[in-house]
Scaffold this motif. Structure first.
Motif, PDB file in Angstrom:
ATOM      1  N   ASN A  64       0.893  -1.171  -0.401  1.00  0.00           N
ATOM      2  CA  ASN A  64       0.278   0.331   0.182  1.00  0.00           C
ATOM      3  C   ASN A  64       0.803   1.002  -0.296  1.00  0.00           C
ATOM      4  N   GLU A  65       1.964   1.707   1.029  1.00  0.00           N
ATOM      5  CA  GLU A  65       2.324   2.789   1.414  1.00  0.00           C
ATOM      6  C   GLU A  65       3.350   2.864  -0.270  1.00  0.00           C
ATOM      7  N   ASP A  66       3.917   1.452  -1.151  1.00  0.00           N
ATOM      8  CA  ASP A  66       4.276   2.066  -2.211  1.00  0.00           C
ATOM      9  C   ASP A  66       3.239   2.298  -3.359  1.00  0.00           C
ATOM     10  N   LEU A  67       2.286   1.776  -3.583  1.00  0.00           N
ATOM     11  CA  LEU A  67       1.475   2.120  -4.028  1.00  0.00           C
ATOM     12  C   LEU A  67       0.864   3.621  -4.011  1.00  0.00           C
ATOM     13  N   GLU A  68       1.056   4.217  -2.944  1.00  0.00           N
ATOM     14  CA  GLU A  68       0.282   5.944  -2.924  1.00  0.00           C
ATOM     15  C   GLU A  68       1.915   6.699  -3.354  1.00  0.00           C
ATOM     16  N   ARG A  69       3.841   5.930  -2.886  1.00  0.00           N
ATOM     17  CA  ARG A  69       4.221   6.904  -3.261  1.00  0.00           C
ATOM     18  C   ARG A  69       4.420   6.594  -4.881  1.00  0.00           C
ATOM     19  N   ARG A  70       4.554   5.669  -5.798  1.00  0.00           N
ATOM     20  CA  ARG A  70       3.856   5.963  -6.981  1.00  0.00           C
ATOM     21  C   ARG A  70       2.779   6.857  -8.121  1.00  0.00           C
ATOM     22  N   LEU A  71       1.718   7.032  -7.235  1.00  0.00           N
ATOM     23  CA  LEU A  71       0.123   7.862  -7.405  1.00  0.00           C
ATOM     24  C   LEU A  71       1.066   9.445  -7.115  1.00  0.00           C
ATOM     25  N   GLN A  72       1.495   9.438  -6.186  1.00  0.00           N
ATOM     26  CA  GLN A  72       1.503  10.758  -5.398  1.00  0.00           C
ATOM     27  C   GLN A  72       2.700  10.835  -6.844  1.00  0.00           C
ATOM     28  N   GLN A  73       3.557  10.138  -7.023  1.00  0.00           N
ATOM     29  CA  GLN A  73       4.482  10.314  -8.241  1.00  0.00           C
ATOM     30  C   GLN A  73       4.253  11.013  -9.552  1.00  0.00           C
ATOM     31  N   LEU A  74       3.038   9.701  -9.055  1.00  0.00           N
ATOM     32  CA  LEU A  74       2.516  10.298 -10.747  1.00  0.00           C
ATOM     33  C   LEU A  74       1.645  10.960 -10.839  1.00  0.00           C
ATOM     34  N   THR A  75       0.621  11.735  -9.696  1.00  0.00           N
ATOM     35  CA  THR A  75       0.371  13.088  -9.924  1.00  0.00           C
ATOM     36  C   THR A  75       1.046  13.710  -9.850  1.00  0.00           C
ATOM     37  N   ILE A  76       1.681  14.161  -9.482  1.00  0.00           N
ATOM     38  CA  ILE A  76       3.138  15.293  -9.808  1.00  0.00           C
ATOM     39  C   ILE A  76       3.629  15.550 -11.243  1.00  0.00           C
ATOM     40  N   SER A  77       3.941  14.059 -11.928  1.00  0.00           N
ATOM     41  CA  SER A  77       4.716  14.337 -12.584  1.00  0.00           C
ATOM     42  C   SER A  77       3.036  15.006 -13.521  1.00  0.00           C
ATOM     43  N   GLN A  79       1.233  17.428 -13.092  1.00  0.00           N
ATOM     44  CA  GLN A  79       0.861  18.133 -12.646  1.00  0.00           C
ATOM     45  C   GLN A  79       2.274  19.258 -13.795  1.00  0.00           C
ATOM     46  N   GLN A  80       2.708  18.576 -13.200  1.00  0.00           N
ATOM     47  CA  GLN A  80       4.773  18.925 -14.115  1.00  0.00           C
ATOM     48  C   GLN A  80       4.049  19.583 -15.693  1.00  0.00           C
ATOM     49  N   LYS A  81       3.820  18.428 -16.381  1.00  0.00           N
ATOM     50  CA  LYS A  81       3.417  18.454 -17.736  1.00  0.00           C
ATOM     51  C   LYS A  81       2.099  19.187 -17.805  1.00  0.00           C
ATOM     52  N   LYS A  85       2.543  21.647 -20.383  1.00  0.00           N
ATOM     53  CA  LYS A  85       1.676  22.531 -21.539  1.00  0.00           C
ATOM     54  C   LYS A  85       1.256  24.029 -21.680  1.00  0.00           C
ATOM     55  N   ASN A  86       0.477  24.318 -20.678  1.00  0.00           N
ATOM     56  CA  ASN A  86       0.123  25.495 -20.696  1.00  0.00           C
ATOM     57  C   ASN A  86       0.826  26.632 -20.436  1.00  0.00           C
TER      58      ASN A  86
END
Length: 277
Positions: A64-77, A79-81, A85-86
């Protein structure tokens, strides 16, 4: 004789009864021990199951902790994209707007008189080539300059621009150190500061000028080499220019890095849409 036989029979009966009772007791004890052993086996099995469940839970927590870290990284990535783009879209829009404005202004503004002494053709700044895409605020480009006057300015005439020839910082290339003028490359709110040093026993009157129009005045007076500072906040449109000009005739300003001029973009403002018929 009969008593003796009776006694022998009684004794034999007691012996047999004792043996039988002992056997019954031994069997009961054996049965109890077996039952206790069976319970111990059940308890050990339960303990093993509990330990297995604890290990399984620990692994699940790690997953669960690993999945949460991956989700946070995906969210940040993501947002950055999206931000990139904007930013790219906004830059392309500004470039198109500036190109259209340049094409429109080129047709009739080059021959008009410029009261500030700066030709309009020098006011067109290409965003893609001259403005850093670093951000000071969200969606605000980094535009800033700091320039000093290395030489003394002598015999200044009325309306003559003070030249700050040594541009130490010029992010965005919006400041012209040959003409002493800042030209806004984009619409925004800008902050400008200046410090001027006078010669002994002099009084200098100067003015902040936007597109040839006076914004406010500066006054430098001293009995020695004194300085006077000033700061303004002004909203500029693309192509607007800011400079410091002399007022009185035959005036001189002390250079030698004691006189300097700086400014930066505080916040970019939205560009109005252009409707082309």
């Amino acid at each position: 004789m009969k008593k003796l036989i009776s006694s022998v029979i009684l004794i034999a009966f007691l012996v047999i009864f004792g043996v039988i009772a002992r056997e019954i007791e031994d069997n009961a004890i054996t049965n109890l021990i077996e039952r206790l052993d069976a319970k111990d086996a059940v308890i050990e099995e339960l303990i093993g199951r509990v330990e297995l469940l604890e290990k399984t839970n620990m692994k699940q927590v790690e997953i669960n902790e690993d999945l949460e870290r991956r989700l946070q990284q995906l969210t940040i990535s993501t947002q950055q994209k999206d931000n990139q783009k904007n930013a790219n879209t906004e830059l392309e829009t500004n470039n198109e707007w500036l190109q259209k404005k340049t094409e429109t202004d080129t047709g009739g503004d080059e021959n008009k008189e410029d009261t500030s002494g700066i030709a309009h053709k020098h006011k067109h700044v290409t965003l893609g080539d001259s403005i850093s895409r670093n951000r000071r605020h969200a969606y605000t480009r980094a535009i800033a300059f700091f320039a000093t006057a290395t030489n003394n300015s002598e015999h200044l005439g009325n309306g003559q621009t003070i030249i700050f020839d040594n541009d130490i910082t010029n992010v965005g290339s919006a400041y012209n150190n040959h003409q002493g003028v800042f030209i806004a490359p984009i619409d925004g709110i800008y902050v400008f500061s200046a410090t001027l040093s006078s010669f002994p026993n002099t009084a200098d009157h100067l003015k902040w000028v936007k597109n040839g129009q006076i914004l406010c005045y500066l006054y430098v007076h001293s009995s020695g080499y004194d300085t006077s500072g000033s700061t303004i906040v002004v909203e500029l449109n693309t192509g607007d220019d800011i400079s410091i000009q002399n007022i009185d005739p035959d005036i001189k300003i002390h250079g030698g890095q004691y006189t300097f001029f700086s400014g930066f973009l505080l916040k970019e403002t939205e560009t109005e849409s252009i409707v082309i018929g």
